[in-house]
Enzyme design. Structure first.
Site, PDB file in Angstrom:
ATOM      1  N   ARG A   1      12.150  -5.772   4.453  1.00 30.56           N
ATOM      2  CA  ARG A   1      11.652  -4.614   4.256  1.00 30.56           C
ATOM      3  C   ARG A   1      12.614  -3.406   5.296  1.00 30.56           C
ATOM      4  O   ARG A   1      12.858  -3.745   6.104  1.00 30.56           O
ATOM      5  CB  ARG A   1      10.183  -4.097   5.093  1.00 30.56           C
ATOM      6  CG  ARG A   1       9.882  -2.561   4.905  1.00 30.56           C
ATOM      7  CD  ARG A   1       8.602  -2.131   4.842  1.00 30.56           C
ATOM      8  NE  ARG A   1       7.906  -2.825   6.012  1.00 30.56           N
ATOM      9  CZ  ARG A   1       6.620  -2.735   6.338  1.00 30.56           C
ATOM     10  NH1 ARG A   1       5.567  -2.141   5.242  1.00 30.56           N
ATOM     11  NH2 ARG A   1       5.886  -3.328   7.154  1.00 30.56           N
TER      12      ARG A   1
ATOM     13  N   ARG B   1      -9.015   1.633   8.645  1.00 27.46           N
ATOM     14  CA  ARG B   1      -8.855   0.320   9.087  1.00 27.46           C
ATOM     15  C   ARG B   1      -9.860  -0.647   9.816  1.00 27.46           C
ATOM     16  O   ARG B   1      -9.472  -1.669  10.136  1.00 27.46           O
ATOM     17  CB  ARG B   1      -7.566   0.460   9.817  1.00 27.46           C
ATOM     18  CG  ARG B   1      -6.459  -0.388   9.544  1.00 27.46           C
ATOM     19  CD  ARG B   1      -5.733  -0.307  10.393  1.00 27.46           C
ATOM     20  NE  ARG B   1      -4.306  -1.009  10.139  1.00 27.46           N
ATOM     21  CZ  ARG B   1      -3.171  -0.702   9.432  1.00 27.46           C
ATOM     22  NH1 ARG B   1      -3.289   0.592   8.955  1.00 27.46           N
ATOM     23  NH2 ARG B   1      -2.084  -1.230   9.284  1.00 27.46           N
TER      24      ARG B   1
ATOM     25  N   LYS C   1       0.794  -1.273   0.011  1.00 32.30           N
ATOM     26  CA  LYS C   1      -0.029   0.012  -0.084  1.00 32.30           C
ATOM     27  C   LYS C   1       0.731   1.437   0.153  1.00 32.30           C
ATOM     28  O   LYS C   1       0.637   2.120  -0.708  1.00 32.30           O
ATOM     29  CB  LYS C   1      -0.943   0.184   1.365  1.00 32.30           C
ATOM     30  CG  LYS C   1      -2.023  -1.288   1.531  1.00 32.30           C
ATOM     31  CD  LYS C   1      -2.627  -0.973   2.551  1.00 32.30           C
ATOM     32  CE  LYS C   1      -1.858  -1.029   3.955  1.00 32.30           C
ATOM     33  NZ  LYS C   1      -1.241  -2.267   4.147  1.00 32.30           N
TER      34      LYS C   1
ATOM     35  N   ARG D   1      11.427  -1.956  10.828  1.00 32.28           N
ATOM     36  CA  ARG D   1      10.362  -1.554  11.742  1.00 32.28           C
ATOM     37  C   ARG D   1      10.201  -2.601  12.968  1.00 32.28           C
ATOM     38  O   ARG D   1      10.180  -3.668  12.837  1.00 32.28           O
ATOM     39  CB  ARG D   1       9.164  -1.559  11.080  1.00 32.28           C
ATOM     40  CG  ARG D   1       8.752   0.032  10.422  1.00 32.28           C
ATOM     41  CD  ARG D   1       7.643   0.094   9.540  1.00 32.28           C
ATOM     42  NE  ARG D   1       6.572  -0.603   9.772  1.00 32.28           N
ATOM     43  CZ  ARG D   1       5.481  -0.645   9.249  1.00 32.28           C
ATOM     44  NH1 ARG D   1       5.570  -0.112   8.085  1.00 32.28           N
ATOM     45  NH2 ARG D   1       4.210  -1.172   9.598  1.00 32.28           N
TER      46      ARG D   1
ATOM     47  N   ARG E   1      -0.405  -9.132  13.323  1.00 33.09           N
ATOM     48  CA  ARG E   1      -1.255  -8.081  12.280  1.00 33.09           C
ATOM     49  C   ARG E   1      -1.922  -8.554  11.066  1.00 33.09           C
ATOM     50  O   ARG E   1      -2.798  -8.068  10.742  1.00 33.09           O
ATOM     51  CB  ARG E   1       0.226  -7.223  11.708  1.00 33.09           C
ATOM     52  CG  ARG E   1       0.546  -6.290  12.791  1.00 33.09           C
ATOM     53  CD  ARG E   1       2.065  -5.935  12.223  1.00 33.09           C
ATOM     54  NE  ARG E   1       2.014  -5.162  11.174  1.00 33.09           N
ATOM     55  CZ  ARG E   1       3.153  -4.692  10.199  1.00 33.09           C
ATOM     56  NH1 ARG E   1       4.361  -5.128  10.683  1.00 33.09           N
ATOM     57  NH2 ARG E   1       2.937  -3.984   9.323  1.00 33.09           N
TER      58      ARG E   1
HETATM   59  P1  AP5 Z   1       4.885  -1.779   1.923  1.00 32.83           P
HETATM   60  O1  AP5 Z   1       4.577  -0.611   0.739  1.00 32.83           O
HETATM   61  O2  AP5 Z   1       5.705  -1.189   3.128  1.00 32.83           O
HETATM   62  O3  AP5 Z   1       3.513  -2.243   2.288  1.00 32.83           O
HETATM   63  P2  AP5 Z   1       2.353  -1.885   3.359  1.00 32.83           P
HETATM   64  O4  AP5 Z   1       1.122  -2.426   2.739  1.00 32.83           O
HETATM   65  O5  AP5 Z   1       2.338  -0.204   3.172  1.00 32.83           O
HETATM   66  O6  AP5 Z   1       2.701  -2.401   4.413  1.00 32.83           O
HETATM   67  P3  AP5 Z   1       2.602  -1.813   5.890  1.00 32.83           P
HETATM   68  O7  AP5 Z   1       3.285  -2.721   6.803  1.00 32.83           O
HETATM   69  O8  AP5 Z   1       3.133  -0.350   6.149  1.00 32.83           O
HETATM   70  O9  AP5 Z   1       1.222  -1.807   6.251  1.00 32.83           O
HETATM   71  P4  AP5 Z   1       0.397  -2.106   7.546  1.00 32.83           P
HETATM   72  O10 AP5 Z   1      -0.869  -1.778   7.063  1.00 32.83           O
HETATM   73  O11 AP5 Z   1       0.640  -3.182   8.394  1.00 32.83           O
HETATM   74  O12 AP5 Z   1       1.253  -0.917   8.516  1.00 32.83           O
HETATM   75  P5  AP5 Z   1       0.660   0.806   8.987  1.00 32.83           P
HETATM   76  O13 AP5 Z   1       2.040   1.397   8.672  1.00 32.83           O
HETATM   77  O14 AP5 Z   1      -0.335   1.230   7.956  1.00 32.83           O
HETATM   78  O15 AP5 Z   1       5.562  -2.962   1.157  1.00 32.83           O
HETATM   79  C1  AP5 Z   1       5.843  -4.113   2.143  1.00 32.83           C
HETATM   80  C2  AP5 Z   1       7.321  -4.667   1.581  1.00 32.83           C
HETATM   81  O16 AP5 Z   1       7.223  -5.338   0.266  1.00 32.83           O
HETATM   82  C3  AP5 Z   1       8.578  -3.364   1.317  1.00 32.83           C
HETATM   83  O17 AP5 Z   1       9.637  -3.751   1.851  1.00 32.83           O
HETATM   84  C4  AP5 Z   1       8.404  -3.526  -0.275  1.00 32.83           C
HETATM   85  O18 AP5 Z   1       9.466  -2.596  -0.692  1.00 32.83           O
HETATM   86  C5  AP5 Z   1       7.991  -4.455  -0.675  1.00 32.83           C
HETATM   87  N1  AP5 Z   1       7.203  -4.587  -1.792  1.00 32.83           N
HETATM   88  C6  AP5 Z   1       5.995  -3.641  -2.081  1.00 32.83           C
HETATM   89  N2  AP5 Z   1       5.785  -3.909  -3.171  1.00 32.83           N
HETATM   90  C7  AP5 Z   1       5.999  -4.857  -3.699  1.00 32.83           C
HETATM   91  C8  AP5 Z   1       6.065  -5.888  -4.855  1.00 32.83           C
HETATM   92  N3  AP5 Z   1       4.759  -5.423  -5.719  1.00 32.83           N
HETATM   93  N4  AP5 Z   1       6.856  -7.160  -5.031  1.00 32.83           N
HETATM   94  C9  AP5 Z   1       8.058  -7.316  -4.131  1.00 32.83           C
HETATM   95  N5  AP5 Z   1       7.872  -6.386  -3.048  1.00 32.83           N
HETATM   96  C10 AP5 Z   1       7.096  -5.426  -2.866  1.00 32.83           C
HETATM   97  O19 AP5 Z   1       0.408   0.500  10.211  1.00 32.83           O
HETATM   98  C11 AP5 Z   1       1.381   0.087  11.197  1.00 32.83           C
HETATM   99  C12 AP5 Z   1       0.448  -0.045  12.753  1.00 32.83           C
HETATM  100  O20 AP5 Z   1       0.067   1.420  13.011  1.00 32.83           O
HETATM  101  C13 AP5 Z   1      -0.695  -0.797  12.460  1.00 32.83           C
HETATM  102  O21 AP5 Z   1      -0.240  -2.166  12.927  1.00 32.83           O
HETATM  103  C14 AP5 Z   1      -1.599  -0.102  13.807  1.00 32.83           C
HETATM  104  O22 AP5 Z   1      -0.936  -0.592  14.978  1.00 32.83           O
HETATM  105  C15 AP5 Z   1      -1.143   1.392  13.598  1.00 32.83           C
HETATM  106  N6  AP5 Z   1      -2.219   1.831  12.765  1.00 32.83           N
HETATM  107  C16 AP5 Z   1      -1.917   2.614  11.348  1.00 32.83           C
HETATM  108  N7  AP5 Z   1      -3.019   3.167  10.972  1.00 32.83           N
HETATM  109  C17 AP5 Z   1      -4.027   2.750  11.814  1.00 32.83           C
HETATM  110  C18 AP5 Z   1      -5.469   2.981  11.820  1.00 32.83           C
HETATM  111  N8  AP5 Z   1      -6.073   3.488  10.852  1.00 32.83           N
HETATM  112  N9  AP5 Z   1      -6.277   2.470  12.948  1.00 32.83           N
HETATM  113  C19 AP5 Z   1      -5.683   1.942  13.991  1.00 32.83           C
HETATM  114  N10 AP5 Z   1      -4.250   1.595  14.120  1.00 32.83           N
HETATM  115  C20 AP5 Z   1      -3.514   2.159  12.825  1.00 32.83           C
HETATM  116 MG    MG Z   2       2.853   0.970   4.680  1.00 24.65          MG
END
Ligand code: AP5
Ligand code: MG
Length: 213
Positions: free
Chosen positions: A127, A88, A13, A160, A171
């Protein structure tokens, strides 16, 4: 244009949202990045959020909604945005629909980046994230020019805290129970689009660009 990115943790994402933001000149708003910036800066919000994030749990809706509604007030949101990691939960999605409707607006697209759970763990382990600008890389699939240094801002890259395999499993569980229902929610609004997130980064982006065109 107002876009929501959906998908499991690690689906890509953030990677795609940054590319969309650059192409369409709209801000990329990631609640995860905002929470991590607050943790890095030692704010009260960061301290509260960290206890949930480190366990792979969601930050409470109340705290998240306050943060995001505040972000929408900033001037750069006038022409839209790409939301990554928000909403989310169903209550978050309902609050967003309501807030947009109050100003006569609505979302244009909800893009679901589909990646099976099996692929997620290896993506997370490789990552590397920049805590300064939110840049996201992968040691194999999307490496930086210089090891350990962010291409975009020169910041230091880290693994991270929530990318440990046991936290990733939690997660994914939270994703399936609380976030996956949003796919049906946005299908019901007629704005859901699906892309295959197992393709290469540039191919996934081509598929998204074709949807947004
Ligand atoms: P990446 O682009 O980093 O993936 P992502 O979908 O953004 O993954 P996240 O781990 O950031 O999502 P998340 O939803 O768990 O975390 P968030 O920060 O939102 O890609 C992943 C890896 O794969 C990278 O290394 C990339 O290079 C690689 N990659 C990408 N595309 C690829 C491809 N096509 N092929 C191969 N490799 C590829 O949230 C973290 C925490 O914050 C949550 O757990 C929660 O506690 C809190 N939080 C955040 N938002 C909320 C909310 N709205 N409500 C409540 N809690 C929240
Ligand atoms: Mg992300």
């Amino acid at each position: 244009m107002k876009i929501v990115m959906l998908g499991a943790p690690g689906a890509g994402k953030g990677t795609q949202a940054k590319m969309i933001a650059a192409k369409y000149g709209i801000p990329h708003i990631s609640t995860g990045d905002i929470f991590r910036a607050n943790i890095k800066n030692g704010t009260e919000l960061g301290k509260k959020a960290k206890t949930y994030m480190d366990q792979g749990a969601l930050v409470p809706d109340e705290l998240t909604l306050e943060l995001i509604m505040d972000r929408f007030q900033q001037a750069d949101c006038a022409d839209g945005y790409v939301l990554d990691g928000f909403p989310r939960t169903i209550p978050q999605a309902e609050a967003l629909t309501k807030a947009l409707a109050a100003e006569g607006g609505k979302l244009d697209f909800a893009i679901n980046v589909e990646v099976p759970d099996e692929n997620i763990v290896s993506r997370m382990a490789g990552r590397r994230a920049c805590l300064s600008c939110g840049g996201t890389y992968h040691i194999v699939y999307n490496p930086t020019k210089q090891e350990g240094i962010c291409d975009a801002c020169g910041g230091e890259l880290v693994l991270r805290d929530d990318d440990k395999p046991e936290t990733v499993a939690k997660r994914l569980e939270v994703y399936h129970s609380q976030t996956q229902p949003l796919i049906d929610y946005y299908a019901g609004q007629g704005i859901l689009k699906e892309v295959d997130g197992t393709k290469e980064v540039s191919e996934v982006f081509d598929d998204i660009a074709a949807i947004l065109a």
